[in-house]
Design a protein around this motif. Structure first.
Motif, short mmCIF file in Angstrom:
data_model
loop_
_atom_site.label_atom_id
_atom_site.label_comp_id
_atom_site.label_asym_id
_atom_site.label_seq_id
_atom_site.Cartn_x
_atom_site.Cartn_y
_atom_site.Cartn_z
N LEU A 1 -53.58 -26.46 4.61
CA LEU A 1 -52.80 -25.23 4.70
C LEU A 1 -53.60 -24.01 4.26
CD1 LEU A 1 -49.26 -26.35 3.48
CD2 LEU A 1 -49.99 -25.80 5.80
N ILE A 2 -54.38 -24.14 3.21
CA ILE A 2 -55.24 -23.04 2.75
C ILE A 2 -56.28 -22.71 3.81
CG2 ILE A 2 -57.00 -22.40 1.05
CD1 ILE A 2 -55.30 -23.89 -1.04
N GLY A 3 -56.87 -23.71 4.42
CA GLY A 3 -57.85 -23.49 5.48
C GLY A 3 -57.25 -22.81 6.70
N VAL A 4 -56.06 -23.25 7.10
CA VAL A 4 -55.38 -22.64 8.24
C VAL A 4 -55.03 -21.18 7.93
CG1 VAL A 4 -53.25 -22.69 9.60
CG2 VAL A 4 -54.54 -24.79 9.20
N ALA A 5 -54.59 -20.90 6.73
CA ALA A 5 -54.26 -19.53 6.34
C ALA A 5 -55.51 -18.65 6.36
CB ALA A 5 -53.61 -19.51 4.96
N ALA A 6 -56.63 -19.16 5.88
CA ALA A 6 -57.88 -18.39 5.87
C ALA A 6 -58.34 -18.09 7.29
CB ALA A 6 -58.96 -19.15 5.11
N VAL A 7 -58.28 -19.06 8.16
CA VAL A 7 -58.66 -18.84 9.56
C VAL A 7 -57.71 -17.84 10.22
CG1 VAL A 7 -58.82 -19.96 11.81
CG2 VAL A 7 -59.83 -21.04 9.82
N GLY A 8 -56.43 -17.93 9.92
CA GLY A 8 -55.46 -16.99 10.46
C GLY A 8 -55.73 -15.56 10.04
N ILE A 9 -56.11 -15.37 8.79
CA ILE A 9 -56.43 -14.03 8.29
C ILE A 9 -57.66 -13.47 9.01
CG2 ILE A 9 -57.27 -12.76 6.26
CD1 ILE A 9 -55.41 -14.57 4.59
N VAL A 10 -58.68 -14.29 9.17
CA VAL A 10 -59.89 -13.83 9.85
C VAL A 10 -59.59 -13.47 11.30
CG1 VAL A 10 -62.17 -14.57 10.66
CG2 VAL A 10 -61.46 -15.07 8.33
N VAL A 11 -58.82 -14.29 11.99
CA VAL A 11 -58.48 -14.01 13.39
C VAL A 11 -57.65 -12.73 13.48
CG1 VAL A 11 -57.10 -14.84 15.34
CG2 VAL A 11 -58.67 -16.39 14.16
N ALA A 12 -56.71 -12.52 12.58
CA ALA A 12 -55.90 -11.31 12.59
C ALA A 12 -56.74 -10.06 12.38
CB ALA A 12 -54.80 -11.40 11.53
N VAL A 13 -57.70 -10.12 11.47
CA VAL A 13 -58.57 -8.97 11.21
C VAL A 13 -59.42 -8.65 12.43
CG1 VAL A 13 -60.55 -8.21 9.85
CG2 VAL A 13 -58.59 -9.23 8.71
N VAL A 14 -59.96 -9.67 13.08
CA VAL A 14 -60.79 -9.44 14.27
C VAL A 14 -59.95 -8.87 15.40
CG1 VAL A 14 -62.13 -10.62 16.06
CG2 VAL A 14 -62.51 -11.17 13.66
N VAL A 15 -58.76 -9.39 15.61
CA VAL A 15 -57.89 -8.89 16.68
C VAL A 15 -57.49 -7.44 16.41
CG1 VAL A 15 -55.59 -9.13 17.72
CG2 VAL A 15 -57.04 -11.13 17.41
N LEU A 16 -57.13 -7.11 15.18
CA LEU A 16 -56.78 -5.74 14.84
C LEU A 16 -57.96 -4.80 15.04
CD1 LEU A 16 -54.50 -6.17 11.71
CD2 LEU A 16 -53.85 -5.42 13.98
N HIS A 17 -59.16 -5.25 14.70
CA HIS A 17 -60.35 -4.43 14.90
C HIS A 17 -60.57 -4.14 16.38
CE1 HIS A 17 -64.33 -2.79 14.31
NE2 HIS A 17 -64.79 -3.63 15.23
N VAL A 18 -60.42 -5.14 17.22
CA VAL A 18 -60.61 -4.96 18.67
C VAL A 18 -59.55 -4.01 19.23
CG1 VAL A 18 -60.51 -6.15 20.89
CG2 VAL A 18 -61.79 -7.15 19.00
N VAL A 19 -58.32 -4.17 18.80
CA VAL A 19 -57.24 -3.30 19.29
C VAL A 19 -57.49 -1.86 18.87
CG1 VAL A 19 -54.77 -2.78 19.00
CG2 VAL A 19 -55.51 -5.11 19.42
N ARG A 20 -57.88 -1.64 17.62
CA ARG A 20 -58.15 -0.28 17.15
C ARG A 20 -59.35 0.32 17.87
NH1 ARG A 20 -56.04 1.92 12.84
NH2 ARG A 20 -57.98 2.94 12.25
N LYS A 21 -60.34 -0.49 18.16
CA LYS A 21 -61.52 0.00 18.87
C LYS A 21 -61.16 0.42 20.29
CE LYS A 21 -66.05 0.21 18.35
NZ LYS A 21 -66.68 1.02 17.35
N LYS A 22 -60.28 -0.34 20.95
CA LYS A 22 -59.84 0.01 22.30
C LYS A 22 -58.99 1.27 22.30
CE LYS A 22 -60.08 -4.41 24.61
NZ LYS A 22 -59.37 -5.42 25.40
N GLN A 23 -58.30 1.55 21.20
CA GLN A 23 -57.49 2.75 21.09
C GLN A 23 -58.34 3.97 20.76
OE1 GLN A 23 -54.59 1.76 18.13
NE2 GLN A 23 -53.25 0.70 19.58
N GLY A 24 -59.62 3.77 20.48
CA GLY A 24 -60.52 4.88 20.17
C GLY A 24 -60.50 5.29 18.72
#
Length: 67
Positions: A16-39
């Protein structure tokens, strides 16, 4: 029997700790990509005093143009 359950609980908690850590990393990367596309920039603090602002944005100000 109790030791078997205790080791299984430890494994479940670790997974569960490993899944949560991977989920946090994926969320940060997705948010970064979305913000980058928004300029939007990376830090959202403004570029007035940032020494690395030219790495994020290409400023073409005609007043600062070298002749």
């Amino acid at each position: 029997m109790l030791q078997l359950l205790a080791s299984a609980v430890g494994t479940v908690v670790s997974v569960l700790i490993g899944v949560a850590a991977v989920g946090i990393v994926v969320a940060v990367v997705v948010l970064h990509v979305v913000r980058k596309k928004q300029g939007k920039g990376g830090c959202d603090c403004g570029c007035d005093g940032c020494p690395g602002c030219h790495a994020c944005h290409s400023h073409t100000d005609p007043k600062q143009k070298k002749s």
